[in-house]
Scaffold this active site. Structure first.
Site, PDB file in Angstrom:
ATOM      1  N   TYR A   8      -2.363  -0.346  10.767  1.00  0.00           N
ATOM      2  CA  TYR A   8      -2.423  -0.794   9.364  1.00  0.00           C
ATOM      3  C   TYR A   8      -1.104  -0.456   8.674  1.00  0.00           C
ATOM      4  O   TYR A   8      -0.518  -1.294   7.985  1.00  0.00           O
ATOM      5  CB  TYR A   8      -3.601  -0.100   8.668  1.00  0.00           C
ATOM      6  CG  TYR A   8      -3.736  -0.404   7.184  1.00  0.00           C
ATOM      7  CD1 TYR A   8      -4.250  -1.617   6.755  1.00  0.00           C
ATOM      8  CD2 TYR A   8      -3.357   0.536   6.218  1.00  0.00           C
ATOM      9  CE1 TYR A   8      -4.384  -1.905   5.398  1.00  0.00           C
ATOM     10  CE2 TYR A   8      -3.488   0.273   4.868  1.00  0.00           C
ATOM     11  CZ  TYR A   8      -4.009  -0.953   4.458  1.00  0.00           C
ATOM     12  OH  TYR A   8      -4.138  -1.211   3.105  1.00  0.00           O
ATOM     13  N   SER A  46       0.861  -1.191   0.000  1.00  0.00           N
ATOM     14  CA  SER A  46       0.000   0.000   0.000  1.00  0.00           C
ATOM     15  C   SER A  46       0.893   1.236   0.000  1.00  0.00           C
ATOM     16  O   SER A  46       2.075   1.155   0.358  1.00  0.00           O
ATOM     17  CB  SER A  46      -0.855  -0.004   1.279  1.00  0.00           C
ATOM     18  OG  SER A  46      -1.554   1.211   1.436  1.00  0.00           O
TER      19      SER A  46
HETATM   20  N1  LIG Z   1      -8.763  -0.238  -1.401  1.00  0.00           N
HETATM   21  C1  LIG Z   1      -7.703   0.521  -1.148  1.00  0.00           C
HETATM   22  O1  LIG Z   1      -7.787   1.749  -1.134  1.00  0.00           O
HETATM   23  C2  LIG Z   1      -6.365  -0.123  -0.917  1.00  0.00           C
HETATM   24  C3  LIG Z   1      -5.206   0.656  -1.030  1.00  0.00           C
HETATM   25  C4  LIG Z   1      -3.969   0.069  -0.816  1.00  0.00           C
HETATM   26  C5  LIG Z   1      -3.873  -1.274  -0.527  1.00  0.00           C
HETATM   27  N2  LIG Z   1      -5.022  -2.004  -0.411  1.00  0.00           N
HETATM   28  C6  LIG Z   1      -4.867  -3.424  -0.073  1.00  0.00           C
HETATM   29  O2  LIG Z   1      -5.416  -4.194  -1.130  1.00  0.00           O
HETATM   30  C7  LIG Z   1      -5.935  -5.424  -0.610  1.00  0.00           C
HETATM   31  C8  LIG Z   1      -7.382  -5.574  -1.027  1.00  0.00           C
HETATM   32  O3  LIG Z   1      -8.079  -4.458  -0.512  1.00  0.00           O
HETATM   33  P1  LIG Z   1      -9.577  -4.101  -0.941  1.00  0.00           P
HETATM   34  O4  LIG Z   1      -9.777  -2.687  -0.595  1.00  0.00           O
HETATM   35  O5  LIG Z   1      -9.836  -4.596  -2.325  1.00  0.00           O
HETATM   36  O6  LIG Z   1     -10.369  -4.973   0.159  1.00  0.00           O
HETATM   37  P2  LIG Z   1     -11.872  -5.505   0.255  1.00  0.00           P
HETATM   38  O7  LIG Z   1     -12.735  -4.983  -0.826  1.00  0.00           O
HETATM   39  O8  LIG Z   1     -12.252  -5.301   1.671  1.00  0.00           O
HETATM   40  O9  LIG Z   1     -11.638  -7.077  -0.014  1.00  0.00           O
HETATM   41  C9  LIG Z   1     -10.843  -7.820   0.840  1.00  0.00           C
HETATM   42  C10 LIG Z   1     -10.805  -9.244   0.336  1.00  0.00           C
HETATM   43  O10 LIG Z   1      -9.995 -10.011   1.251  1.00  0.00           O
HETATM   44  C11 LIG Z   1     -10.794 -11.047   1.843  1.00  0.00           C
HETATM   45  N3  LIG Z   1     -10.310 -11.212   3.198  1.00  0.00           N
HETATM   46  C12 LIG Z   1     -10.289 -10.301   4.205  1.00  0.00           C
HETATM   47  N4  LIG Z   1      -9.783 -10.844   5.321  1.00  0.00           N
HETATM   48  C13 LIG Z   1      -9.450 -12.127   5.006  1.00  0.00           C
HETATM   49  C14 LIG Z   1      -8.905 -13.205   5.748  1.00  0.00           C
HETATM   50  N5  LIG Z   1      -8.605 -13.090   7.055  1.00  0.00           N
HETATM   51  N6  LIG Z   1      -8.698 -14.393   5.108  1.00  0.00           N
HETATM   52  C15 LIG Z   1      -9.011 -14.539   3.802  1.00  0.00           C
HETATM   53  N7  LIG Z   1      -9.548 -13.547   3.054  1.00  0.00           N
HETATM   54  C16 LIG Z   1      -9.767 -12.363   3.668  1.00  0.00           C
HETATM   55  C17 LIG Z   1     -12.239 -10.554   1.704  1.00  0.00           C
HETATM   56  O11 LIG Z   1     -13.215 -11.581   1.683  1.00  0.00           O
HETATM   57  P3  LIG Z   1     -13.904 -12.147   3.040  1.00  0.00           P
HETATM   58  O12 LIG Z   1     -14.366 -10.963   3.802  1.00  0.00           O
HETATM   59  O13 LIG Z   1     -14.986 -13.053   2.578  1.00  0.00           O
HETATM   60  O14 LIG Z   1     -12.828 -12.890   3.721  1.00  0.00           O
HETATM   61  C18 LIG Z   1     -12.183  -9.887   0.331  1.00  0.00           C
HETATM   62  O15 LIG Z   1     -12.249 -10.857  -0.692  1.00  0.00           O
HETATM   63  C19 LIG Z   1      -5.715  -5.363   0.909  1.00  0.00           C
HETATM   64  O16 LIG Z   1      -4.524  -6.018   1.234  1.00  0.00           O
HETATM   65  C20 LIG Z   1      -5.598  -3.871   1.169  1.00  0.00           C
HETATM   66  O17 LIG Z   1      -4.868  -3.593   2.346  1.00  0.00           O
HETATM   67  C21 LIG Z   1      -6.250  -1.474  -0.606  1.00  0.00           C
END
Ligand SMILES: NC(=O)c1ccc[n+]([C@@H]2O[C@H](COP(=O)([O-])OP(=O)(O)OC[C@H]3O[C@@H](n4cnc5c(N)ncnc54)[C@H](OP(=O)(O)O)[C@@H]3O)[C@@H](O)[C@H]2O)c1
Length: 233
Positions: free
Chosen positions: A151, A138
């Site tokens: 985080y 991130s």
């Molecule tokens: N969105 C942003 O702005 C952003 C920016 C920088 C980095 N990121 C990173 O990108 C990644 C994805 O983020 P996102 O925003 O797309 O998240 P999201 O929409 O909340 O999706 C998270 C995904 O991870 C799964 N998940 C969460 N906890 C888990 C666990 N303990 N075991 C297995 N699966 C798990 C969720 O499904 P379930 O709930 O069914 O488990 C879902 O499929 C993360 O690592 C986040 O830190 C996001």
């Protein structure tokens, strides 16, 4: 080619799953919610006929569940080319004020999941001629997020781990890429009142992943930094 994407039912992970399938890669999807996995699998099988699309529900904050995901994957697919360690959780708060355990739970989901899953699957990745590991870091791996202290700690650590892995796997021909996105539309941003164009689309991150995969064997994209055009939030 074959890929495993963790946290592949929503947001960035889901977009990466669709990008890989659209480009002919067979994909195993992981997340915790079984209903989401089943629903997505039905839709993907219709959209991408002929692809081998599998899934399993495992909570990657738990080491034994990571081992279970690895053995399920080995049974279903046997070989692995691309591992996308994407699953992650964002719990807002200040390190001095948050409840006890907030740091631990983010370290488990955001760091240990990638560390242990990579170790479990390394024998398969080593056999691949196109081995490539992506860790979803991130912008919070480079700068401290104002209201996301723990985080940020977990994402700095994941970024550090990714650099270590890159050095360790260089001579084995396995590529390692750190992805460092800024704010990207996903469930994590649900309810936030901002114009759509203020954040990136998950598809933007998926495009960058696919272009890193397309490089020749002599080139590796070590880091992908993508920010909203108007900058960080
Ligand atoms: N969105 C942003 O702005 C952003 C920016 C920088 C980095 N990121 C990173 O990108 C990644 C994805 O983020 P996102 O925003 O797309 O998240 P999201 O929409 O909340 O999706 C998270 C995904 O991870 C799964 N998940 C969460 N906890 C888990 C666990 N303990 N075991 C297995 N699966 C798990 C969720 O499904 P379930 O709930 O069914 O488990 C879902 O499929 C993360 O690592 C986040 O830190 C996001």
């Amino acid at each position: 080619m074959k890929a495993l994407v963790t946290g592949g039912t929503k947001g960035i992970g889901k977009a990466i799953v669709e990008m890989l399938l659209a480009n002919g890669v067979d994909v195993h999807v992981n997340a915790r919610n079984l209903q989401d996995l089943e629903f997505q699998n039905g839709a993907l099988k219709t959209l991408f006929e002929g692809r081998n699309i599998t899934y399993s529900s495992n909570d990657l904050s738990d080491k034994s569940a990571i081992q279970s995901l690895a053995s399920t994957y080995k049974e279903l697919h046997g070989t692995l080319d691309i591992l996308v360690n994407n699953a992650g959780v964002f719990l807002p708060g200040l390190t001095t004020e948050e409840e006890d355990g907030v740091l631990e739970s983010q370290i488990e989901t955001n760091l240990y999941s990638a560390y242990y899953l990579t170790r479990e699957l390394m024998p398969l990745i080593e056999q691949s001629e196109h081995g490539h590991i992506f860790n979803m870091c991130s912008i919070a791996s480079k700068i401290a997020y104002p209201n996301g202290g723990s985080y940020s700690i977990s994402k700095f650590a994941l970024y550090g781990y990714t650099k270590v892995l890159r050095e360790e796997l260089k001579s084995k021909g396995i590529k390692v890429t750190a992805i460092l996105p800024g704010a990207t539309w996903s469930n994590s941003w649900a309810g936030v009142e901002l114009p759509r164009e203020r954040l990136m689309e998950a598809h933007d991150i998926a495009i960058s992943v696919w272009s890193a995969i397309c490089m020749s064997p002599s080139a590796v994209v070590e880091e992908i930094i993508v920010r909203p055009q108007l900058g960080d939030l």
